[in-house]
Design an enzyme around this catalytic site. Structure first.
Site, PDB file in Angstrom:
ATOM      1  N   ASP A  36       3.296 -47.991  24.498  1.00  0.00           N
ATOM      2  CA  ASP A  36       3.923 -49.235  24.048  1.00  0.00           C
ATOM      3  C   ASP A  36       2.947 -50.412  24.077  1.00  0.00           C
ATOM      4  O   ASP A  36       3.225 -51.460  23.502  1.00  0.00           O
ATOM      5  CB  ASP A  36       5.102 -49.605  24.965  1.00  0.00           C
ATOM      6  CG  ASP A  36       6.220 -48.589  24.906  1.00  0.00           C
ATOM      7  OD1 ASP A  36       6.548 -48.136  23.809  1.00  0.00           O
ATOM      8  OD2 ASP A  36       6.754 -48.226  25.980  1.00  0.00           O
ATOM      9  N   ASP A  71      12.801 -55.120  16.093  1.00  0.00           N
ATOM     10  CA  ASP A  71      12.596 -56.340  16.894  1.00  0.00           C
ATOM     11  C   ASP A  71      12.581 -57.643  16.089  1.00  0.00           C
ATOM     12  O   ASP A  71      12.528 -58.715  16.678  1.00  0.00           O
ATOM     13  CB  ASP A  71      11.283 -56.309  17.699  1.00  0.00           C
ATOM     14  CG  ASP A  71      11.306 -55.262  18.796  1.00  0.00           C
ATOM     15  OD1 ASP A  71      12.367 -54.649  19.006  1.00  0.00           O
ATOM     16  OD2 ASP A  71      10.257 -55.055  19.427  1.00  0.00           O
TER      17      ASP A  71
HETATM   18  C1  BGC Z   1       2.888 -49.707  17.745  1.00  0.00           C
HETATM   19  C2  BGC Z   1       2.630 -48.965  16.456  1.00  0.00           C
HETATM   20  C3  BGC Z   1       2.940 -47.503  16.644  1.00  0.00           C
HETATM   21  C4  BGC Z   1       4.329 -47.331  17.173  1.00  0.00           C
HETATM   22  C5  BGC Z   1       4.694 -45.896  17.419  1.00  0.00           C
HETATM   23  C6  BGC Z   1       4.278 -49.449  18.229  1.00  0.00           C
HETATM   24  O1  BGC Z   1       4.458 -50.005  19.467  1.00  0.00           O
HETATM   25  O2  BGC Z   1       2.675 -51.067  17.558  1.00  0.00           O
HETATM   26  O3  BGC Z   1       1.288 -49.104  16.103  1.00  0.00           O
HETATM   27  O4  BGC Z   1       2.786 -46.806  15.437  1.00  0.00           O
HETATM   28  O5  BGC Z   1       4.487 -48.062  18.354  1.00  0.00           O
HETATM   29  O6  BGC Z   1       4.059 -45.366  18.513  1.00  0.00           O
END
Ligand code: BGC
Length: 650
Positions: free
Chosen positions: A578, A359
């Site tokens: 998410d 991103d």
């Molecule tokens: C989060 C991370 C996480 C990753 C995988 C991201 O959206 O911010 O902390 O490790 O997702 O689940």
């Protein structure tokens, strides 16, 4: 002026024999201030509040007055008011400190001078706990190193623990390794990735006065030995034994996902503390050791901690900010230690795939109007961080870096596509190894865009005399699926000078879109929107919806699914949230910067445009936390069937 932390005897309220309660205002807690790290332009400190009385404290606040213009810009586990002196009060969730218990508040800000000073803590809670003293003499800096010579990549452990202070004051250490990177702490490690002679210097401070010590490190070109005996393969996924993250596998299994628990998912280094690991999560070294134990020769890891991370949204805001000196910390406390672990010869036979900062660059293409993104586009921002990461990893010949290329529903319009290709290719060609610093690009990370829209393969075809791409759902974007987008992205990069070995990855962890609502043939309607809505497998209310969508597990991880595509991968481990769905939430103690984003709230409208709902699943925890109910939906909506032996596409 001497600074000493000394605790005064505090007046303990006594029940006097006459029956009166002493009402003298007294400190209710022992409050200890300690500086945990400092770097040019920033510092981090904790205040530990220990309730050493016999009754519970139900709400608290204390004053913080620095002797100079030192600022506090962020507080974790506390709310800031005032602007020097500051008042820190409890957050909604941590007002209570039980008798005998303690809690810590983290403060971050910028020192007024070159070194962070110690404040006076005041108020009923803390008064008298920590006071500044009067006279002071400078500390004496000393440094030793594990090696002064060696071939690149050369990991050197530094140690300044022999430094002393005449008054025995607490000391802080800041390092300049002489190759453009810096560090903190009494005994940091640093990996020199390039040949040269470097003067490494430590500055030892007692809060007021400093001393320095230096050492010279000579690094020779390691290209004839070590990591580079290994030749990179074109596609690291082909023919490899993929690592299985046991922590993810256990959760998947416990929630009905036995059919997929043996699949590879990426390990996320989503904060500095993730490198070492915690009681509940294995660190990077533990994963790599485990990969060796599994006999795996492919390990996949996400690099995700840039300052101003997730600049457009809030759900995955990170621990570092540009304003607080986050770029220095990103380099010295995040990328350097990761590179040092990956460089360990013990792992030389493991192909290590790194996914670089999802991103980030795409946000610089489309969201520059957001102040945090605008800041990230400048000095000390995303481009510098990614360049640094690629320069640290590219000398390691068993490491394969893939840069995030967002997804078709974000960058597919002509007006976004070419600017994205220009920006990303500029960053890559600006690195030391240019195109050799990457193996390729990844699309759809943590998103839900289908790999293929089987019934909508002709974006320019007319239905009811309008092009399919002009349907409301596609908003004129001609890329409906990741296969077409990823293949075109690769072509455009090759036109920019990328070698033809460059490969694409597609995150297929949640873009299966099976389940009862999946169409099984193309629509016969002559009304364009009806035609598209009846034909598309992407069941989202809007293509911009990114948070906890009821998609479905997609193709299993699989090498060489299509020309130009190195692999289908599961970058986002299915089952991990998410973002949190409730606006009225408690901070994640491990990741206090993560916030509520209305895109994760099923009761909210999509932030842009405001005409459809977010479609997010309800009752979701913070980003990265296990979301059991969400995982079950992904299993139910899997496509192809979870029983498919491999991810080979039809
Ligand atoms: C989060 C991370 C996480 C990753 C995988 C991201 O959206 O911010 O902390 O490790 O997702 O689940």
């Amino acid at each position: 002026m001497k600074r000493k932390q000394r605790k005064l005897n505090r007046i303990i309220p006594l029940l006097l024999s006459v029956g009166a309660v002493c009402s003298a205002t007294a400190a209710q807690a022992a409050c200890e201030y300690s500086l945990t790290s400092s770097w040019p332009g920033g510092y981090q400190a904790t205040v530990k509040l220990t309730n050493d009385g016999s009754t519970d404290i139900s709400s608290w606040e204390f004053g913080v007055a620095f002797p100079d213009a030192t600022t506090i810009t962020n507080a974790y586990s506390g709310d800031i008011s005032g602007s020097g002196p500051y008042t820190i009060s409890n957050s909604a969730w941590n007002g209570t400190i039980k008798a005998g218990e303690s809690l810590s508040v983290t403060l971050m800000g910028a020192p007024a001078g070159s070194a962070a000073t110690t404040p006076e803590l005041s108020g009923d809670l803390c008064s008298g706990s920590t006071i500044p003293g009067d006279d002071n003499t400078a500390p004496d800096a000393k440094v030793t190193v594990s090696a002064t010579k060696g071939e690149a990549p050369l990991e050197v452990s530094f140690d300044a623990s022999a430094s002393t202070d005449p008054e025995g004051d607490a000391l802080t250490y800041s390092w300049n390794f002489g190759d453009g990177s810096t560090g903190t702490g009494v005994s940091p490690s640093h990996t020199y990735t390039k040949a040269g002679t470097f003067t490494a210097k430590v500055t030892v401070s007692d809060g007021k006065l400093e001393d320095t010590a230096s050492v010279t490190i000579t690094v020779t070109d390691g290209s004839s030995t070590g990591g580079s005996e290994i030749t990179r393969v074109d596609n690291p996924f082909a023919g490899a034994t993929w690592y299985v993250n046991p922590e993810w596998a256990a959760k998947a299994k416990a929630d009905g996902g036995s059919a997929i628990a043996g699949q590879n998912t990426f390990v996320w280094m989503d904060r500095i503390a993730a490198i070492e690991g915690t009681d509940s999560a294995m660190g990077l070294k533990a994963h790599l050791d485990n990969a060796l134990a599994q006999g795996a020769d492919l390990f996949t890891v996400v690099i995700y901690d840039l300052p101003n991370r997730d600049c457009r949204a809030r759900a995955s805001n990170g621990e570092l900010t540009i304003a607080d000196g986050g770029m220095d910390r990103y380099k010295s406390e995040y990328i350097d230690p990761i590179a040092a672990i990956l460089a360990d010869p013990a792992y030389k036979d493991i192909r290590i795939v790194t996914l670089i900062e999802l991103d980030s660059l795409p946000n610089l293409v489309t969201n520059i109007d957001v102040p945090k993104c605008k800041e990230a586009a400048g000095e000390g921002g995303y481009k510098e961080g990614i360049t640094y990461a690629l320069n640290a990893f590219s000398p390691l010949k068993n490491v394969y870096s893939y840069i995030d290329a967002a997804h078709s529903g974000w960058l597919g319009w002509d007006s976004n596509f070419d600017p994205a290709v220009n920006l990303i290719s500029e960053v890559v060609t600006g690195t030391d190894a240019s195109w050799d610093s990457i193996a390729g690009f990844i699309t759809n990370t943590a998103n839900y865009t289908p790999t293929v829209e089987p019934y909508l393969q002709e974006p320019y075809k007319n239905v009811g005399s309008q092009q399919v791409r002009s349907a409301t759902f596609y908003e004129w974007n001609p890329y409906f699926d990741e296969k077409s987008y990823a293949q075109e992205f690769r072509k455009k990069m090759i036109a920019k000078g990328a070698p033809s070995t460059i490969g694409m990855l597609i995150d297929t962890s949640r873009n299966g879109w099976g389940g009862a609502d999946r169409p099984s043939s193309v629509s016969t309607s002559s009304d364009l929107d009806t035609y598209v809505d009846e034909s598309r497998i992407d069941r989202r209310l809007h293509r911009g919806n990114w948070c906890n969508q009821p998609g479905g597990i997609g193709y299993k991880p699989y090498a060489n699914p299509y020309p130009g595509i190195d692999a289908f991968v599961w970058a986002k481990p299915p089952g991990e949230s998410d973002g949190i769905s409730e606006s009225d939430y408690q901070q994640d103690p491990d990741d206090p910067a993560k916030q509520y984003d209305s895109m994760c709230d099923p009761d909210s409208m999509n932030s842009e445009p405001h005409t459809t709902a977010t479609g997010a699943m309800d009752n979701a925890p913070h980003a990265g936390r296990w979301f059991s109910a969400g995982f079950k939906v992904l299993l139910d909506n899997a496509y192809p069937s979870l029983d498919a032996a491999t991810g080979k596409p039809e």
